[in-house]
Write a protein that holds these residues in place. Structure first.
Motif, PDB file in Angstrom:
ATOM      1  N   LEU A   1       0.876  -1.319   0.001  1.00  0.00           N
ATOM      2  CA  LEU A   1       0.167  -0.058   0.124  1.00  0.00           C
ATOM      3  C   LEU A   1       0.855   1.254   0.196  1.00  0.00           C
ATOM      4  CD1 LEU A   1      -2.889   1.024  -0.019  1.00  0.00           C
ATOM      5  CD2 LEU A   1      -2.951   0.859   2.808  1.00  0.00           C
ATOM      6  N   ILE A   2       2.028   1.215   0.520  1.00  0.00           N
ATOM      7  CA  ILE A   2       2.726   2.338   0.587  1.00  0.00           C
ATOM      8  C   ILE A   2       3.195   2.901  -0.653  1.00  0.00           C
ATOM      9  CG2 ILE A   2       4.909   0.600   0.296  1.00  0.00           C
ATOM     10  CD1 ILE A   2       4.837   4.196   2.491  1.00  0.00           C
ATOM     11  N   PHE A   3       2.927   2.177  -1.822  1.00  0.00           N
ATOM     12  CA  PHE A   3       3.212   2.549  -3.231  1.00  0.00           C
ATOM     13  C   PHE A   3       2.111   3.303  -3.619  1.00  0.00           C
ATOM     14  CE2 PHE A   3       6.521  -0.803  -3.008  1.00  0.00           C
ATOM     15  CZ  PHE A   3       7.493  -0.008  -3.452  1.00  0.00           C
ATOM     16  N   PHE A   4       0.897   3.037  -3.185  1.00  0.00           N
ATOM     17  CA  PHE A   4      -0.196   4.024  -3.386  1.00  0.00           C
ATOM     18  C   PHE A   4      -0.402   5.220  -2.547  1.00  0.00           C
ATOM     19  CE2 PHE A   4      -0.933  -0.534  -4.441  1.00  0.00           C
ATOM     20  CZ  PHE A   4      -1.393  -0.620  -5.463  1.00  0.00           C
ATOM     21  N   LEU A   5       0.494   5.402  -1.819  1.00  0.00           N
ATOM     22  CA  LEU A   5       0.340   6.606  -0.830  1.00  0.00           C
ATOM     23  C   LEU A   5       1.049   7.811  -1.542  1.00  0.00           C
ATOM     24  CD1 LEU A   5       1.112   5.150   2.237  1.00  0.00           C
ATOM     25  CD2 LEU A   5      -0.903   5.157   1.315  1.00  0.00           C
ATOM     26  N   ARG A   6       2.066   7.653  -2.381  1.00  0.00           N
ATOM     27  CA  ARG A   6       3.083   8.669  -2.868  1.00  0.00           C
ATOM     28  C   ARG A   6       2.456   9.542  -3.695  1.00  0.00           C
ATOM     29  NH1 ARG A   6       8.020   5.348  -4.856  1.00  0.00           N
ATOM     30  NH2 ARG A   6       8.655   7.516  -5.932  1.00  0.00           N
ATOM     31  N   ASP A   7       2.567  10.794  -3.367  1.00  0.00           N
ATOM     32  CA  ASP A   7       1.772  12.040  -4.343  1.00  0.00           C
ATOM     33  C   ASP A   7       2.482  12.279  -5.597  1.00  0.00           C
ATOM     34  OD1 ASP A   7      -0.005  12.457  -2.065  1.00  0.00           O
ATOM     35  OD2 ASP A   7       1.403  13.732  -1.306  1.00  0.00           O
ATOM     36  N   ASP A   8       3.872  11.841  -5.618  1.00  0.00           N
ATOM     37  CA  ASP A   8       4.765  11.919  -6.914  1.00  0.00           C
ATOM     38  C   ASP A   8       5.013  10.790  -7.710  1.00  0.00           C
ATOM     39  OD1 ASP A   8       6.200  10.459  -4.801  1.00  0.00           O
ATOM     40  OD2 ASP A   8       8.133  11.608  -5.218  1.00  0.00           O
ATOM     41  N   PHE A   9       4.147   9.799  -7.282  1.00  0.00           N
ATOM     42  CA  PHE A   9       4.482   8.468  -8.199  1.00  0.00           C
ATOM     43  C   PHE A   9       2.905   7.793  -8.476  1.00  0.00           C
ATOM     44  CE2 PHE A   9       4.672   3.700  -7.739  1.00  0.00           C
ATOM     45  CZ  PHE A   9       5.603   3.595  -8.494  1.00  0.00           C
ATOM     46  N   LYS A  10       3.037   7.347  -9.735  1.00  0.00           N
ATOM     47  CA  LYS A  10       1.835   6.638 -10.257  1.00  0.00           C
ATOM     48  C   LYS A  10       2.090   5.322 -10.076  1.00  0.00           C
ATOM     49  CE  LYS A  10      -1.289   5.832 -14.170  1.00  0.00           C
ATOM     50  NZ  LYS A  10      -1.568   6.275 -15.691  1.00  0.00           N
ATOM     51  N   CYS A  11       1.364   4.463  -9.337  1.00  0.00           N
ATOM     52  CA  CYS A  11       1.474   2.848  -9.182  1.00  0.00           C
ATOM     53  C   CYS A  11       1.157   2.382 -10.526  1.00  0.00           C
ATOM     54  CB  CYS A  11       0.894   2.468  -7.870  1.00  0.00           C
ATOM     55  SG  CYS A  11       1.452   0.798  -7.413  1.00  0.00           S
ATOM     56  N   PRO A  12       2.005   1.308 -10.891  1.00  0.00           N
ATOM     57  CA  PRO A  12       1.519   0.316 -11.981  1.00  0.00           C
ATOM     58  C   PRO A  12       0.247  -0.334 -11.528  1.00  0.00           C
ATOM     59  CG  PRO A  12       3.991   0.304 -11.537  1.00  0.00           C
ATOM     60  CD  PRO A  12       3.445   0.748 -10.313  1.00  0.00           C
ATOM     61  N   VAL A  13      -0.362  -0.695 -12.640  1.00  0.00           N
ATOM     62  CA  VAL A  13      -1.449  -1.873 -12.209  1.00  0.00           C
ATOM     63  C   VAL A  13      -0.908  -3.067 -11.834  1.00  0.00           C
ATOM     64  CG1 VAL A  13      -3.346  -3.220 -13.237  1.00  0.00           C
ATOM     65  CG2 VAL A  13      -3.057  -0.730 -14.186  1.00  0.00           C
ATOM     66  N   ILE A  14      -1.295  -3.501 -10.517  1.00  0.00           N
ATOM     67  CA  ILE A  14      -0.866  -4.667 -10.016  1.00  0.00           C
ATOM     68  C   ILE A  14      -2.037  -5.753 -10.151  1.00  0.00           C
ATOM     69  CG2 ILE A  14       0.157  -5.885  -8.270  1.00  0.00           C
ATOM     70  CD1 ILE A  14       1.203  -3.193  -7.384  1.00  0.00           C
ATOM     71  N   LEU A  15      -1.632  -6.885 -10.670  1.00  0.00           N
ATOM     72  CA  LEU A  15      -2.993  -7.716 -10.968  1.00  0.00           C
ATOM     73  C   LEU A  15      -2.531  -9.073 -10.539  1.00  0.00           C
ATOM     74  CD1 LEU A  15      -5.641  -8.251 -12.803  1.00  0.00           C
ATOM     75  CD2 LEU A  15      -4.378  -9.126 -14.577  1.00  0.00           C
TER      76      LEU A  15
END
Length: 664
Positions: free
Chosen positions: A181-195
């Motif tokens: 979830l930490i990767f979804f928190l960053r304002d300067d980062f678009k998290c890839p789609v994780i399936l």
């Protein structure tokens, strides 16, 4: 080419990791690779591979492997060399430790990599296995490819401990998201789609939990500074989420470092009101729905990034206290995070705190009024929200004990100062001791109220139409099988008969056993063939002796030999004849013709009992529920007391105390 003792490295991993750790490591590597490639349509697929073995109970097969595939820049020469280098520094600038890939072989027997990477102006394919002896990369092959884009595929096969890996894809997806979830928190980062994909074609997109499914909601972002206005001033950011899928989890503070969740601590460690789930209600009336949720507070800071351990599972600052080299402890960071989190849920927390205080007050008022003076000394902020009554009692007893110990010690010290002691302090200590004494007295009075309530219950007719057995009444007034060696004044309730019996010393018990049955076929219970004797003071002829006999409540059938006055009289004659000794057996019970003797009969007063009373020339009381008088033949004072009168008189004697304690 590297050469390293791989198995030794694995064996020396001091880690609190689990079967999900290698998958998290692979996904994080994929995120890094996609970031390096600089694309906006990054995609990571986590393919679950199940065991083909059929199960008798039709349950899902175990997970035996996982394949993680991404469309990042692949294992080019730089990435390949980094993978092959122990403690690689390639990702140092983003917090990489060069160690995470060893988690692959810690949990899976077979690990292999297949990748397409850019080589000059074209694409090449690289494939290799993760070695188990001395070489990290084994069986490496580079070949031409027809692929149109770069990618990497890490196959983690033959899971060593399949039973500890969940079977349900939804559970697996949520556990992975919890760590990522930490990767979804960053304002300067678009998290890839994780399936996450299953063998049967089922798939779950982790990103949807934050958007389409709305099962994770960002509530707010807080900030706090430790060491403000000092050279060690550090800023911490806190992102607070509602998590609507929780299972048996609790609300937590999560300290992160370099895009990893490192430590997790329950929020209620610092604020007890966070212990239970919270609830959100949407809609109105019949269309309303209620969902429970927990809270996750993620903490981000450069201080955490620079302090994380090699395995990313702890920090090198102390858990409890600051040091010269690390000015802030884990406890300081977490407690401040809890305070910031509370600000976003202030209404809910305040309501819970008020309920907790009310629950404790209710316990003290209704069940332990003797503790009222200690209530104000409870540390209510640190008492668990869902505290049990037994734990409330323990907390109050702890306060009482500490106060007793301190006050007694302090008073002894003051009195030993040979007249130089502070009289105000002595008065204060004596006052405290007096308060403790009042508390003990209140406890004793409250117990009397409980005994009277129990007696009232025992005197009610049972469903079979009969009264309770004699043994129940007997045990309430005086415990069966006890004697002066095992029962002190606090173990019996002889005050129900007469307050003068409270400090009586038990002397003897007739242990005659009868097996006869009366006319109504009711058992002539063994325990109530015991005539119990009590004595005030030492074994001297001048000290009074008291004997009492119980009959079953609501008993109506008596034979002539069941005359209770006569039974007590015969028992008294045996005592006077020296047939009974003191408990220690050193001398007979000293009773002569001039010894004051009191005999009590406790029973339901009916026609047969009245007939016995008239035969012994006893006087009836004005209410008709008791008889009394001096029996000249036995030379003893006799009183026949009805159960209702016993209860009424005992209640009346204690009524003023009950009112003072607001028990009625």
């Amino acid at each position: 080419m590297s050469r390293i003792n791989i198995q030794g490295t694995i064996d020396n991993i001091k880690s609190k990791s689990n079967v999900y750790t290698p998958i998290i490591e692979a996904v994080v590597n994929s995120i890094d690779s996609i970031t390096k490639k600089g694309i906006d349509d990054g995609r990571i697929e986590i393919q679950l591979i199940r065991d083909n073995q059929l199960h008798i109970d039709d349950s899902k097969p175990f997970i035996k492997g996982v394949v993680v595939r991404d469309n990042g820049d692949g294992f080019n020469s730089t990435n390949r060399e980094s993978f092959d280098t122990f403690y690689s520094q390639e990702k140092k600038d983003i917090g990489g430790k060069g160690f995470g890939r060893f988690m692959f072989v810690k949990y899976f027997d077979n690990v292999s990599v297949k990748s397409v990477f850019r080589d000059g102006g074209g694409l090449k394919e690289r494939a290799f296995d993760f070695g188990r002896k001395f070489e990290i990369i084994e069986n490496e092959k580079i070949s031409e490819t027809e692929s149109l884009d770069t990618y990497a595929e890490v196959s983690l096969l033959n899971l060593k401990d399949q039973k500890n890996f969940d079977k349900n894809i939804d559970t697996i997806a949520r556990k992975l998201l919890d760590k990522l979830l930490i990767f979804f928190l960053r304002d300067d980062f678009k998290c890839p789609v994780i399936l996450v994909k299953d063998d049967d074609g089922t798939s779950i997109v982790l990103n949807d939990y934050l958007s389409a499914k709305n099962e994770i909601q960002l509530i707010g972002e807080q900030k706090f500074t430790l060491g403000e206005n000092s050279k060690d001033s550090i800023l911490f950011k806190v992102k607070v989420f509602k998590m609507f899928f929780l299972g048996s989890q609790r609300s937590r503070v999560i300290l992160t470092a370099n895009n990893r969740a490192v430590t997790e601590t329950n929020l209620h460690k610092y604020i007890p009101e966070f212990e239970d789930d919270f609830f959100d209600t949407t809609g109105k009336g019949e269309k309303s729905t209620t969902k429970n949720y927990i809270i996750r507070s993620y903490v981000i800071s450069d201080y955490l990034d620079s302090s994380v351990s090699l395995e990313r599972e702890t920090f090198d600052f102390d858990k409890e206290k600051a040091t010269i080299y690390k000015p802030y402890s884990q406890k300081q960071i977490e407690s401040n995070t809890a305070i910031e989190t509370k600000k976003l849920f202030n209404q809910e927390v305040t309501t819970r705190a008020e309920k907790k205080v009310t629950r404790i007050k209710t316990y003290v008022t209704e069940h332990a009024p003797w503790h009222k003076s200690y209530f104000s000394e409870l540390d209510l902020t640190n008492i668990p929200y869902g505290i049990k009554e037994s734990d409330i009692e323990a907390e109050l007893q702890r306060i009482k004990f500490k106060k007793e110990q301190f006050t007694t010690s302090e008073l002894k010290r003051l009195l030993s100062e040979n007249g130089e002691a502070d009289q105000d302090k002595i008065s204060e200590a004596i006052s405290t001791i007096s308060e403790i004494g009042k508390s003990d007295l209140a406890h004793y009075v409250f117990n009397r109220k409980m005994v009277l309530d129990a007696m009232t219950h025992l005197l009610k007719r049972r469903e079979d139409g009969k009264g309770e057995l004699e043994k129940d009444i007997h045990n309430l007034i005086y415990p069966m099988g006890k004697d002066s060696e095992t029962a002190d004044y606090g173990d019996h309730n002889l005050w129900l008969l007469d307050e003068r019996l409270v400090f009586s010393e038990y002397v003897a018990s007739d242990k005659k056993i009868g097996t006869k049955k009366d006319a109504l076929k009711e058992p002539d219970l063994v325990v109530f063939d015991k005539k119990n004797s009590f004595r005030n003071g030492d074994n001297e002829f001048s000290n009074p002796l008291t004997i009492f006999e119980f009959k079953r409540p609501k008993r109506t059938a008596y034979k002539e030999e069941d005359d209770p006055v006569m039974q007590i009289g015969k028992y008294l004659k045996d005592i006077r004849d020296g047939k009974y000794e003191m408990p220690e057996g050193l001398e007979p019970i000293k009773v002569n013709e001039n010894t004051p003797v009191y005999g009590y009969v406790v029973c339901t007063v009916n026609d047969k009992i009245r007939e016995f009373a008239d035969k012994h020339q006893l006087t009836v009381s004005p209410d008709g529920d008791s008889y009394f008088g001096f029996h000249r033949g036995y030379k003893m004072y006799v009183e026949i007391i009805g159960f209702n009168k016993l209860l009424k008189d005992a209640t009346l004697r204690n009524k003023i105390f009950f009112k003072k304690l607001q028990l009625e």
